[in-house]
Design an enzyme around this catalytic site. Structure first.
Site, short mmCIF file in Angstrom:
data_model
loop_
_atom_site.label_atom_id
_atom_site.label_comp_id
_atom_site.label_asym_id
_atom_site.label_seq_id
_atom_site.Cartn_x
_atom_site.Cartn_y
_atom_site.Cartn_z
N ASN A 1 40.53 31.73 17.04
CA ASN A 1 40.03 33.02 16.90
C ASN A 1 40.77 34.13 17.23
OD1 ASN A 1 38.31 35.34 16.91
ND2 ASN A 1 37.06 34.68 18.75
N LYS B 1 40.90 37.16 16.78
CA LYS B 1 40.02 38.51 17.40
C LYS B 1 40.43 39.68 16.48
CE LYS B 1 38.83 36.31 21.31
NZ LYS B 1 38.61 36.44 22.90
N HIS C 1 29.71 35.41 19.23
CA HIS C 1 30.63 35.72 20.23
C HIS C 1 30.39 36.67 21.28
CE1 HIS C 1 34.56 36.08 22.45
NE2 HIS C 1 34.97 35.05 21.65
N GLU D 1 31.80 38.49 22.71
CA GLU D 1 32.36 39.93 22.57
C GLU D 1 31.59 40.73 21.64
OE1 GLU D 1 36.39 38.81 21.56
OE2 GLU D 1 36.61 38.26 23.89
N GLU E 1 31.49 28.83 25.62
CA GLU E 1 32.72 29.68 25.87
C GLU E 1 32.16 30.48 27.21
OE1 GLU E 1 35.66 30.52 22.58
OE2 GLU E 1 34.24 32.24 22.56
N GLY F 1 40.02 35.03 28.10
CA GLY F 1 41.07 35.85 27.97
C GLY F 1 41.49 36.17 29.76
N SER G 1 40.26 30.48 27.58
CA SER G 1 41.63 30.23 28.37
C SER G 1 42.44 28.76 27.83
CB SER G 1 41.65 30.64 29.59
OG SER G 1 41.44 31.74 29.97
P1 13P Z 1 41.01 33.05 25.10
O1 13P Z 1 41.54 31.63 24.47
O2 13P Z 1 42.11 34.11 24.69
O3 13P Z 1 40.47 32.80 26.50
O4 13P Z 1 39.76 33.38 24.25
C1 13P Z 1 38.74 32.45 23.94
C2 13P Z 1 37.97 33.02 22.77
O5 13P Z 1 36.99 34.09 23.08
C3 13P Z 1 37.73 32.31 21.57
O6 13P Z 1 36.98 32.79 20.70
#
Ligand code: 13P
Length: 258
Positions: free
Chosen positions: A10, A12, A102, A104, A174, A180, A220
């Site tokens: 992803n 982002k 997601h 976010e 997740e 992150g 992560s």
């Molecule tokens: P990270 O791998 O940067 O923690 O992000 C995970 C994520 O949100 C994938 O959709």
């Protein structure tokens, strides 16, 4: 039942078109020699404006080893919905998967369980595969409501979806506190939550559907964590954020899942 592993990146809100082309080519280069049958299903999810460029890079290479996903969609087919993209539009750009729900998007853009469900239905009706995200916050984990919260998100996301459609869908667990932050969820705990999700799917449908649906871990994920994650009974792959933005780390994660 043997479920084919999935490694999805992803991206982002990163990568201009040329950067997306370079990263796509780099990933394909890195896995070029790998036997297709041993490779996990590899998916990249660029931002909307780089989908066309990434799709072209995938087609030009012609190796067919990497698939394309979008990071979001709208559930209506067309109309006065300024700023949105329908599933058909994303399909037209080469997407075969769409990430929905997601954390976010839930946190910053008000995506609700009901919207996630409408999006999942629209995606499946158009022959694409939803990657349905779920996960608890740190507060929810500390309050001991993780399982309740995740079970509720999954039950609502799958409402009115047939067992055959659910079986081909992908779920990504997740935990928000692991995204992150560099704080990967302990593999055994991630596996525990993921088997709980599989149990929820079994309750909603049947054993076959629960055995078929693929459930990924995200938060992560790094080259150093993937082997232990993939060794768990119920973790079918990873949804990778930060580490999917570099050819080196993403290809190490792909190879770690083989
Ligand atoms: P990270 O791998 O940067 O923690 O992000 C995970 C994520 O949100 C994938 O959709």
């Amino acid at each position: 039942m043997a479920r084919r592993p999935v490694i999805a990146g992803n991206w982002k809100m990163h990568n201009l078109q040329q950067e997306a082309i370079d990263l796509t080519n780099g990933i394909m280069q890195a896995i070029r020699e790998e036997e297709k049958s041993r490779l996990p299903e590899v998916i990249i999810a660029p931002t909307f404006t780089s989908l066309y460029a990434a799709n072209k890079a995938l087609k030009d290479c012609g190796c067919g080893k990497v698939r394309l996903a979008a990071q979001n969609c709208y559930f209506e087919e067309k109309g006065a919905f300024t700023g949105e993209c329908s599933v058909q539009m994303l399909k037209d750009t080469g997407c075969e998967y769409i990430i929905i729900g997601h954390s976010e998007r839930r946190q910053y853009f008000g995506e609700t369980d009901e919207m996630v469900n409408k999006k999942a239905q629209a995606i499946l009706q158009n022959g694409l595969i939803p990657i349905i995200c779920c996960g608890e916050s740190l507060e929810q984990r500390e309050a001991g409501v993780t399982d309740y919260h995740i079970a509720s998100q999954i039950t609502k996301a799958l409402r009115d979806i047939s067992s055959s459609d659910a079986a081909k869908s992908i779920i990504a667990y997740e935990p928000i506190w692991a995204i992150g932050t560099g704080k990967t969820c302990d593999s055994k705990e991630a596996n525990r939550v993921i088997s709980m999700i599989r149990n929820v799917v079994k309750g909603l449908y049947d054993e076959n559907t629960a055995d078929s649906i693929r459930i990924l871990y995200g938060g992560s994920v790094k080259p150093e964590t993937i082997k232990e994650q993939m060794a768990q009974s119920d973790i079918d792959g990873a949804l990778v954020g930060g580490a999917s933005l570099k050819v080196d780390s993403f290809s190490q994660i792909i190879k770690g899942a083989m």
